[in-house]
Design an enzyme around this catalytic site. Structure first.
Site, mmCIF file in Angstrom:
data_model
loop_
_atom_site.group_PDB
_atom_site.id
_atom_site.type_symbol
_atom_site.label_atom_id
_atom_site.label_comp_id
_atom_site.label_asym_id
_atom_site.label_seq_id
_atom_site.Cartn_x
_atom_site.Cartn_y
_atom_site.Cartn_z
ATOM 1 N N ILE A 11 36.055 41.291 41.919
ATOM 2 C CA ILE A 11 36.271 42.777 40.965
ATOM 3 C C ILE A 11 35.260 41.844 39.522
ATOM 4 C CG2 ILE A 11 37.333 43.872 38.856
ATOM 5 C CD1 ILE A 11 40.142 43.332 41.241
ATOM 6 N N SER A 83 44.278 35.142 43.659
ATOM 7 C CA SER A 83 44.394 35.986 44.194
ATOM 8 C C SER A 83 45.337 36.724 45.580
ATOM 9 C CB SER A 83 43.749 37.515 43.759
ATOM 10 O OG SER A 83 42.000 37.316 44.593
ATOM 11 N N THR A 132 47.811 43.070 37.655
ATOM 12 C CA THR A 132 48.319 43.480 39.033
ATOM 13 C C THR A 132 49.649 44.589 38.788
ATOM 14 O OG1 THR A 132 48.869 42.892 40.961
ATOM 15 C CG2 THR A 132 50.058 41.628 40.031
ATOM 16 N N ASP A 133 49.150 45.568 40.312
ATOM 17 C CA ASP A 133 50.885 46.431 40.194
ATOM 18 C C ASP A 133 52.049 45.090 40.729
ATOM 19 O OD1 ASP A 133 49.863 46.378 42.518
ATOM 20 O OD2 ASP A 133 49.519 48.588 42.931
ATOM 21 N N TYR A 158 52.207 34.916 43.902
ATOM 22 C CA TYR A 158 50.951 35.388 43.615
ATOM 23 C C TYR A 158 51.158 36.499 42.648
ATOM 24 C CZ TYR A 158 47.544 38.891 42.233
ATOM 25 O OH TYR A 158 46.809 39.213 41.451
ATOM 26 N N LYS A 162 51.461 35.973 38.466
ATOM 27 C CA LYS A 162 50.988 37.016 37.783
ATOM 28 C C LYS A 162 51.429 37.405 36.514
ATOM 29 C CE LYS A 162 46.741 38.888 37.364
ATOM 30 N NZ LYS A 162 45.217 38.140 37.099
ATOM 31 N N ASN A 188 42.503 47.234 44.792
ATOM 32 C CA ASN A 188 40.858 47.620 44.564
ATOM 33 C C ASN A 188 40.603 47.455 46.140
ATOM 34 O OD1 ASN A 188 39.535 46.502 41.168
ATOM 35 N ND2 ASN A 188 41.263 47.112 41.739
ATOM 36 N N ASP A 289 55.109 39.984 60.476
ATOM 37 C CA ASP A 289 54.972 40.129 59.213
ATOM 38 C C ASP A 289 54.535 39.525 58.187
ATOM 39 O OD1 ASP A 289 54.536 41.865 57.126
ATOM 40 O OD2 ASP A 289 56.698 42.795 57.421
ATOM 41 N N HIS A 293 57.676 40.513 52.509
ATOM 42 C CA HIS A 293 56.141 41.802 51.828
ATOM 43 C C HIS A 293 56.834 43.243 51.305
ATOM 44 C CE1 HIS A 293 53.266 43.765 54.533
ATOM 45 N NE2 HIS A 293 52.513 43.827 53.405
HETATM 46 P P1 NAD Z 1 39.583 37.274 44.148
HETATM 47 O O1 NAD Z 1 40.002 36.503 44.628
HETATM 48 O O2 NAD Z 1 37.924 37.767 44.782
HETATM 49 O O3 NAD Z 1 37.918 36.329 42.372
HETATM 50 C C1 NAD Z 1 38.672 35.458 41.962
HETATM 51 C C2 NAD Z 1 37.657 34.877 40.770
HETATM 52 O O4 NAD Z 1 37.842 33.781 40.436
HETATM 53 C C3 NAD Z 1 36.788 33.703 41.666
HETATM 54 O O5 NAD Z 1 35.137 33.849 41.656
HETATM 55 C C4 NAD Z 1 37.561 32.419 41.629
HETATM 56 O O6 NAD Z 1 36.272 31.661 41.722
HETATM 57 C C5 NAD Z 1 37.158 32.470 40.070
HETATM 58 N N1 NAD Z 1 38.043 31.165 40.095
HETATM 59 C C6 NAD Z 1 38.918 30.188 40.011
HETATM 60 N N2 NAD Z 1 40.430 30.028 39.522
HETATM 61 C C7 NAD Z 1 38.799 29.725 38.556
HETATM 62 C C8 NAD Z 1 39.309 28.704 37.437
HETATM 63 N N3 NAD Z 1 40.145 28.686 36.974
HETATM 64 N N4 NAD Z 1 38.931 28.921 36.662
HETATM 65 C C9 NAD Z 1 37.687 30.124 36.670
HETATM 66 N N5 NAD Z 1 37.417 30.691 37.891
HETATM 67 C C10 NAD Z 1 38.048 30.969 38.765
HETATM 68 O O7 NAD Z 1 39.823 38.338 43.133
HETATM 69 P P2 NAD Z 1 39.947 39.102 42.240
HETATM 70 O O8 NAD Z 1 40.133 40.732 43.692
HETATM 71 O O9 NAD Z 1 38.346 39.816 41.703
HETATM 72 O O10 NAD Z 1 40.637 39.852 41.409
HETATM 73 C C11 NAD Z 1 40.410 39.242 40.118
HETATM 74 C C12 NAD Z 1 41.733 39.534 39.514
HETATM 75 O O11 NAD Z 1 41.926 40.908 39.305
HETATM 76 C C13 NAD Z 1 42.430 38.882 39.213
HETATM 77 O O12 NAD Z 1 43.529 38.504 38.058
HETATM 78 C C14 NAD Z 1 43.599 39.640 40.271
HETATM 79 O O13 NAD Z 1 44.721 38.828 40.098
HETATM 80 C C15 NAD Z 1 43.490 40.593 39.533
HETATM 81 N N6 NAD Z 1 43.967 41.920 40.290
HETATM 82 C C16 NAD Z 1 43.097 42.301 41.333
HETATM 83 C C17 NAD Z 1 43.351 43.020 42.487
HETATM 84 C C18 NAD Z 1 42.717 43.703 43.877
HETATM 85 O O14 NAD Z 1 43.100 44.401 44.366
HETATM 86 N N7 NAD Z 1 41.312 42.800 44.498
HETATM 87 C C19 NAD Z 1 44.132 44.310 42.075
HETATM 88 C C20 NAD Z 1 44.311 43.824 40.486
HETATM 89 C C21 NAD Z 1 44.609 43.318 39.506
HETATM 90 O O1 DAU Z 2 48.190 45.370 44.238
HETATM 91 C C1 DAU Z 2 47.633 45.055 43.475
HETATM 92 C C2 DAU Z 2 47.037 43.577 45.115
HETATM 93 O O2 DAU Z 2 46.134 43.993 45.608
HETATM 94 C C3 DAU Z 2 46.313 42.027 43.743
HETATM 95 O O3 DAU Z 2 46.647 41.913 42.809
HETATM 96 C C4 DAU Z 2 46.245 40.896 44.935
HETATM 97 O O4 DAU Z 2 45.318 39.994 44.344
HETATM 98 C C5 DAU Z 2 45.090 41.885 46.162
HETATM 99 O O5 DAU Z 2 45.248 40.631 46.969
HETATM 100 C C6 DAU Z 2 46.133 43.060 46.851
HETATM 101 O O6 DAU Z 2 47.078 42.319 47.127
HETATM 102 P P1 DAU Z 2 47.622 43.038 48.576
HETATM 103 O O7 DAU Z 2 48.333 41.661 48.926
HETATM 104 O O8 DAU Z 2 48.432 44.329 48.987
HETATM 105 O O9 DAU Z 2 46.255 42.790 49.865
HETATM 106 P P2 DAU Z 2 46.461 42.571 51.230
HETATM 107 O O10 DAU Z 2 44.445 42.892 51.121
HETATM 108 O O11 DAU Z 2 46.088 41.168 50.907
HETATM 109 O O12 DAU Z 2 47.118 43.523 52.150
HETATM 110 C C7 DAU Z 2 46.892 44.693 51.851
HETATM 111 C C8 DAU Z 2 48.291 45.232 52.557
HETATM 112 O O13 DAU Z 2 47.566 45.031 53.950
HETATM 113 C C9 DAU Z 2 49.440 44.150 52.177
HETATM 114 O O14 DAU Z 2 50.403 45.063 52.725
HETATM 115 C C10 DAU Z 2 49.696 43.567 53.594
HETATM 116 C C11 DAU Z 2 48.818 44.472 54.754
HETATM 117 N N1 DAU Z 2 47.956 43.370 55.390
HETATM 118 C C12 DAU Z 2 47.069 42.196 54.803
HETATM 119 C C13 DAU Z 2 46.076 41.829 55.978
HETATM 120 C C14 DAU Z 2 44.747 40.742 55.291
HETATM 121 C C15 DAU Z 2 47.883 43.456 57.410
HETATM 122 O O15 DAU Z 2 48.650 43.642 57.330
HETATM 123 N N2 DAU Z 2 47.044 42.968 57.981
HETATM 124 C C16 DAU Z 2 46.238 41.898 57.244
HETATM 125 O O16 DAU Z 2 45.689 41.322 58.270
#
Ligand code: NAD
Ligand code: DAU
Length: 354
Positions: A11, A83, A132-133, A158, A162, A188, A289, A293
């Site tokens: 992100i 994350s 995050t939610d 996790y 957060k 996302n 699972d 979860h």
């Molecule tokens: P990501 O894991 O793809 O990226 C995290 C980045 O942070 C990486 O580039 C990593 O190198 C860097 N990082 C990790 N530890 C660090 C440290 N100690 N100092 C400096 N940099 C560091 O994560 P993302 O999916 O891009 O998520 C970004 C933010 O958004 C997170 O805070 C996550 O909790 C939040 N978020 C993610 C989602 C999602 O669906 N991915 C949804 C809601 C909120």
């Molecule tokens: O809700 C926001 C969160 O969404 C963020 O805060 C997290 O950083 C982000 O990683 C994401 O968390 P989830 O656990 O929801 O994402 P993930 O893609 O790991 O999994 C999405 C759903 O799919 C979850 O219900 C688990 C399931 N899953 C995941 C994987 C990797 C599967 O069924 N099979 C899989 O192999």
């Protein structure tokens, strides 16, 4: 200038690219480059003087303090975090270190800098924390979506880490007056998503002829938001958010995991049909699972719409099609990211689940 942390991740990198696409205010990008950080995502900015990349830890107060002072930063946007929920189950230590202790040290460095500002610079300064939610826990099928007043009930290492960081941010506002904003966003998806997460994992496994792993019965529900919509929400909150407030961000796209995977399969059937005449859905495989979860997440994003006028631009249907197409068009990025270290994780995580 703004300071973005974690801007080499999924992100954060999308945010930096979109930010510099839309205006000329420079960005310092502080990222530790863990397994999730990828500078190839930022390759188009290599010779761009508006982007200063610094490899470092948000927990390094001296480094953060120096960056803030030297560049007279006017806002910090904190994306840096561990994350991935599955990784937090295998090894929670890094999550506590970065998400809790790291955020604490970052807040202290920012507080020190902000205390030294004066007048307009002090009044205009912002610290935006990206969360995050998942901090709200899980919902049953009939529960109302999460609003900002829901109780925090995190269920995974996790989400607990957060939640702890959100509480620190809140306390630094309440106690020290630090001008903070917090966003709590749903799942996302989109370009540059690391393929440990469901959507990119399924796209790449499908193309490679591998199993598409569905945890449990696949009926867990997530709300999906196209990453560029999340970036626009953050820009909106940064510009107009009320100090100390939290804003939920979501896409109004609740989907069961199995339906998400089936949508990806049918788009791939259309765009890249298999040569053996079968569909990609035949690769769906139910696996053990995830422990603890969460069953359902859903976001009530009405506060952000009502107060600041933000709405997502993409539907799930338009966003998922763009995403699948992006992965088909960007094989170089995919090859680079599926390095040895990532393959090791796949073996360790999925090896004993089938
Ligand atoms: P990501 O894991 O793809 O990226 C995290 C980045 O942070 C990486 O580039 C990593 O190198 C860097 N990082 C990790 N530890 C660090 C440290 N100690 N100092 C400096 N940099 C560091 O994560 P993302 O999916 O891009 O998520 C970004 C933010 O958004 C997170 O805070 C996550 O909790 C939040 N978020 C993610 C989602 C999602 O669906 N991915 C949804 C809601 C909120
Ligand atoms: O809700 C926001 C969160 O969404 C963020 O805060 C997290 O950083 C982000 O990683 C994401 O968390 P989830 O656990 O929801 O994402 P993930 O893609 O790991 O999994 C999405 C759903 O799919 C979850 O219900 C688990 C399931 N899953 C995941 C994987 C990797 C599967 O069924 N099979 C899989 O192999």
């Amino acid at each position: 200038m703004i300071l973005v942390t974690g801007g080499a991740g999924f992100i954060g990198a999308n945010f930096v690219l979109d930010w510099l696409n839309g205006n000329d205010e420079a960005v310092i990008n502080l990222d530790k480059l863990t397994y999730a950080g990828n500078l190839q995502t930022l390759a188009s900015l290599e010779n761009d003087p508006r982007h200063l990349f610094v490899q470092g830890d948000i927990g390094d107060r001296t480094l953060v303090g120096r960056l803030l002072q030297e560049h007279q930063v006017r806002a910090v946007i904190n994306f840096a975090a561990e994350s991935h929920v599955d990784r937090s189950i295998h090894g929670p230590g890094d999550f506590i270190q970065t998400n809790v202790v790291g955020t604490f040290n970052l807040l202290e460095a920012v507080r020190d800098y902000w205390n030294g500002l004066e007048g307009e610079a002090k009044a205009a300064f912002r610290f935006l924390h990206v969360s995050t939610d998942e901090v709200y826990g899980t919902l049953s099928a009939s529960d109302a979506p999460f609003s900002e007043s829901n109780r925090y009930e995190p269920n995974s290492p996790y989400s607990a880490s957060k939640a702890a960081s959100d509480h620190l941010v809140r306390a630094w506002h309440h106690t020290y007056g630090l001008p903070v904003l917090t966003t709590n966003c749903s799942n996302n998806y989109g370009p540059y998503h690391f393929p440990e997460k469901l959507i990119p994992l399924v796209i790449l496994n499908a193309l490679a002829g591998k199993p598409l792993p569905i945890y449990g019965d696949g009926q867990q529900i997530r709300d999906w938001l196209y990453v560029k919509d999340h970036c626009s929400a953050i820009r909106t909150v940064l510009a107009q958010g009320r100090l100390g407030e939290t804003y939920n961000v979501g896409g109004w796209n609740e989907k069961a995991n199995l339906d998400v995977v089936r949508s990806i399969c049918s788009i791939l059937d259309e765009l890249r049909p298999k040569t053996d005449g079968t569909g990609y859905a035949t690769q769906i495989t139910y696996v053990q699972d995830r422990p603890g979860h969460d069953r359902r997440y859903a976001i009530d994003a009405r506060k952000l719409e009502r107060e600041l006028g933000w709405k997502p631009a993409e539907t799930f249907e338009s966003g998922i099609r763009k995403t699948v197409q992006w992965y088909l068009d960007n094989q170089d990025w995919v090859n680079n990211v599926t390095s040895g270290q990532y393959r090791q994780w796949l073996e360790q995580h999925y090896g004993n689940k089938a």
